[in-house]
Design a protein around this motif. Structure first.
Motif, PDB file in Angstrom:
ATOM      1  N   HIS A   5       0.710  -1.241  -0.102  1.00 18.58           N
ATOM      2  CA  HIS A   5      -0.156  -0.031   0.104  1.00 18.58           C
ATOM      3  C   HIS A   5       0.792   1.184   0.073  1.00 18.58           C
ATOM      4  N   ARG A   6       0.633   2.033  -0.870  1.00 18.64           N
ATOM      5  CA  ARG A   6       1.483   3.211  -1.103  1.00 18.64           C
ATOM      6  C   ARG A   6       0.577   4.666  -1.512  1.00 18.64           C
ATOM      7  N   GLU A   7       1.183   5.893  -1.481  1.00 20.94           N
ATOM      8  CA  GLU A   7       0.459   7.019  -1.710  1.00 20.94           C
ATOM      9  C   GLU A   7      -0.946   7.203  -1.195  1.00 20.94           C
ATOM     10  N   PRO A   8      -0.709   7.355   0.292  1.00 24.78           N
ATOM     11  CA  PRO A   8      -1.978   7.821   0.876  1.00 24.78           C
ATOM     12  C   PRO A   8      -2.411   9.063   0.721  1.00 24.78           C
ATOM     13  N   ARG A   9      -3.648   9.044   0.446  1.00 21.63           N
ATOM     14  CA  ARG A   9      -4.580  10.622   0.234  1.00 21.63           C
ATOM     15  C   ARG A   9      -5.834  10.313   0.248  1.00 21.63           C
ATOM     16  N   ASP A  10      -6.402  11.269   1.010  1.00 21.32           N
ATOM     17  CA  ASP A  10      -8.004  11.327   1.493  1.00 21.32           C
ATOM     18  C   ASP A  10      -8.313  10.148   1.983  1.00 21.32           C
ATOM     19  N   GLY A  11      -7.517   9.472   3.051  1.00 22.70           N
ATOM     20  CA  GLY A  11      -8.023   8.498   3.826  1.00 22.70           C
ATOM     21  C   GLY A  11      -8.004   7.036   3.493  1.00 22.70           C
ATOM     22  N   LYS A  12      -7.206   7.193   2.071  1.00 23.52           N
ATOM     23  CA  LYS A  12      -7.204   5.822   1.216  1.00 23.52           C
ATOM     24  C   LYS A  12      -5.530   5.691   0.771  1.00 23.52           C
ATOM     25  N   TYR A  13      -5.169   4.309   0.468  1.00 21.18           N
ATOM     26  CA  TYR A  13      -4.072   4.510  -0.210  1.00 21.18           C
ATOM     27  C   TYR A  13      -4.678   4.342  -1.782  1.00 21.18           C
ATOM     28  N   GLN A  14      -3.841   5.279  -2.483  1.00 22.06           N
ATOM     29  CA  GLN A  14      -4.259   5.241  -3.942  1.00 22.06           C
ATOM     30  C   GLN A  14      -3.662   4.186  -4.749  1.00 22.06           C
ATOM     31  N   ARG A  15      -2.418   3.628  -4.284  1.00 21.32           N
ATOM     32  CA  ARG A  15      -1.619   2.751  -5.202  1.00 21.32           C
ATOM     33  C   ARG A  15      -1.766   1.430  -4.172  1.00 21.32           C
ATOM     34  N   VAL A  16      -2.315   0.377  -4.501  1.00 28.17           N
ATOM     35  CA  VAL A  16      -2.269  -1.075  -3.717  1.00 28.17           C
ATOM     36  C   VAL A  16      -1.876  -1.989  -4.953  1.00 28.17           C
ATOM     37  N   THR A  17      -0.803  -2.758  -4.668  1.00 30.97           N
ATOM     38  CA  THR A  17      -0.322  -3.860  -5.610  1.00 30.97           C
ATOM     39  C   THR A  17       0.019  -5.238  -4.867  1.00 30.97           C
ATOM     40  N   MET A  18      -0.367  -6.063  -5.587  1.00 24.41           N
ATOM     41  CA  MET A  18      -0.417  -7.432  -5.018  1.00 24.41           C
ATOM     42  C   MET A  18       0.906  -8.363  -5.743  1.00 24.41           C
ATOM     43  N   HIS A  19       1.767  -8.890  -4.672  1.00 22.71           N
ATOM     44  CA  HIS A  19       2.684  -9.715  -5.258  1.00 22.71           C
ATOM     45  C   HIS A  19       2.764 -10.996  -4.984  1.00 22.71           C
ATOM     46  N   GLY A  20       3.110 -11.862  -5.975  1.00 23.27           N
ATOM     47  CA  GLY A  20       3.116 -13.309  -5.701  1.00 23.27           C
ATOM     48  C   GLY A  20       4.339 -13.884  -5.335  1.00 23.27           C
ATOM     49  N   GLU A  21       4.617 -15.016  -4.514  1.00 27.81           N
ATOM     50  CA  GLU A  21       5.873 -15.380  -4.170  1.00 27.81           C
ATOM     51  C   GLU A  21       7.130 -15.448  -5.034  1.00 27.81           C
ATOM     52  N   ASP A  22       6.685 -15.666  -6.379  1.00 23.80           N
ATOM     53  CA  ASP A  22       7.845 -15.613  -7.309  1.00 23.80           C
ATOM     54  C   ASP A  22       8.163 -14.162  -7.867  1.00 23.80           C
ATOM     55  N   GLU A  23       7.695 -13.104  -7.413  1.00 25.76           N
ATOM     56  CA  GLU A  23       7.985 -11.863  -7.504  1.00 25.76           C
ATOM     57  C   GLU A  23       8.732 -11.179  -6.363  1.00 25.76           C
ATOM     58  N   SER A  24       9.782 -10.037  -7.168  1.00 28.48           N
ATOM     59  CA  SER A  24      10.343  -9.337  -6.162  1.00 28.48           C
ATOM     60  C   SER A  24       9.909  -8.091  -5.754  1.00 28.48           C
ATOM     61  N   ILE A  25      10.148  -7.410  -4.476  1.00 28.04           N
ATOM     62  CA  ILE A  25       9.459  -6.252  -4.205  1.00 28.04           C
ATOM     63  C   ILE A  25      10.836  -5.540  -3.277  1.00 28.04           C
ATOM     64  N   ALA A  26      10.717  -4.195  -3.484  1.00 26.71           N
ATOM     65  CA  ALA A  26      11.816  -3.354  -2.681  1.00 26.71           C
ATOM     66  C   ALA A  26      10.807  -2.272  -2.082  1.00 26.71           C
ATOM     67  N   SER A  27      11.594  -1.747  -0.838  1.00 27.13           N
ATOM     68  CA  SER A  27      10.675  -0.764  -0.280  1.00 27.13           C
ATOM     69  C   SER A  27      11.128   0.704  -0.901  1.00 27.13           C
ATOM     70  N   LEU A  28       9.966   1.351  -0.515  1.00 26.16           N
ATOM     71  CA  LEU A  28      10.654   2.882  -1.106  1.00 26.16           C
ATOM     72  C   LEU A  28      11.728   3.543  -0.609  1.00 26.16           C
ATOM     73  N   ALA A  29      11.908   2.908   0.600  1.00 29.16           N
ATOM     74  CA  ALA A  29      13.050   3.406   1.319  1.00 29.16           C
ATOM     75  C   ALA A  29      14.422   3.031   1.022  1.00 29.16           C
ATOM     76  N   THR A  30      14.361   1.563   0.353  1.00 28.72           N
ATOM     77  CA  THR A  30      15.561   1.099  -0.243  1.00 28.72           C
ATOM     78  C   THR A  30      15.203   0.581  -1.571  1.00 28.72           C
ATOM     79  N   PRO A  31      14.942   1.253  -2.612  1.00 21.77           N
ATOM     80  CA  PRO A  31      14.549   0.920  -3.926  1.00 21.77           C
ATOM     81  C   PRO A  31      15.791   0.075  -4.648  1.00 21.77           C
TER      82      PRO A  31
END
Length: 203
Positions: free
Chosen positions: A161-187
């Motif tokens: 969940h990213r981009e909080p605005r107006d009480g909702k996260y505007q960007r929500v993505t779902m990632h399966g176990e074979d996908e990679s993900i990085a935090s915004l803090a350590t892209p």
């Protein structure tokens, strides 16, 4: 003679609900009615903490070890309370499974981390996965916490969940176990979702 049509009156009375506050909970703890760490206060409701199973416990520790490596132990809080928005703070004190802080833990001797202290917030979800992606996600969005990860142990997916605005996260993505993900803090530092999940039980 025309027949009369009867329309029953709708009862719009809402059930009586007590909205508890942090002050109430502090008093209950002093009186021995609540045990610290055994409940959460969410939107005025006192929620009993569910017993954690082994998969949940192990996954929390796996996640925290990874966060230690990324951010350093002094910038990672394990399960514990945080503050939320000024409006929600009197009636909510969530205890996420892990939080990455912008200041070292030593800065929080007498207060909880506030939303602007939080770089990444993590919930490990099994029985509470819908609650964590609904009520809690909205609570964190209203606090403008910049990034919230909910790891679903049942579906084995990571909801980011990213981009909080107006009480909702505007960007929500779902990632399966074979996908990679990085935090915004350590892209520059991605990790496979499967590396954060418990192993699949052998049949």
């Amino acid at each position: 003679m025309p027949s009369a049509t009867y329309e029953p009156e709708l009862d719009t009375t809402r059930p009586f609900r007590i909205r508890w506050t942090r002050d109430d909970c502090a008093r209950f703890e002093r009186d021995g009615l609540l045990t610290p760490g055994k409940y959460e206060l969410i939107e005025g409701d006192i929620l009993k903490s569910m017993g954690q199973n082994r998969a949940h416990i192990n996954t929390v520790m796996t996640f925290i070890r990874w966060l230690f490596g990324m951010f350093g132990e002094e910038f990672v809080q394990g399960p514990g309370p945080i503050d939320v928005s000024l409006e929600d703070n009197p009636t909510s004190e969530p205890e996420p499974d892990a939080v990455v802080l912008s200041k070292p833990l030593s800065a929080f001797q007498t207060r909880n981390p506030r939303p602007d202290d939080i770089r990444l917030l993590v919930e490990i979800s099994d029985a509470t996965r819908y609650f964590d992606r609904g009520t809690k996600a909205n609570l964190y969005a209203r606090a403008e916490i910049v990034e919230y990860w909910s790891l679903d142990l049942v579906q084995r997916k990571l909801h980011v969940h990213r981009e909080p605005r107006d009480g909702k996260y505007q960007r929500v993505t779902m990632h399966g176990e074979d996908e990679s993900i990085a935090s915004l803090a350590t892209p520059e530092s991605a990790i496979l979702v499967s590396a954060l999940l418990p192993p699949i039980k052998a049949e």
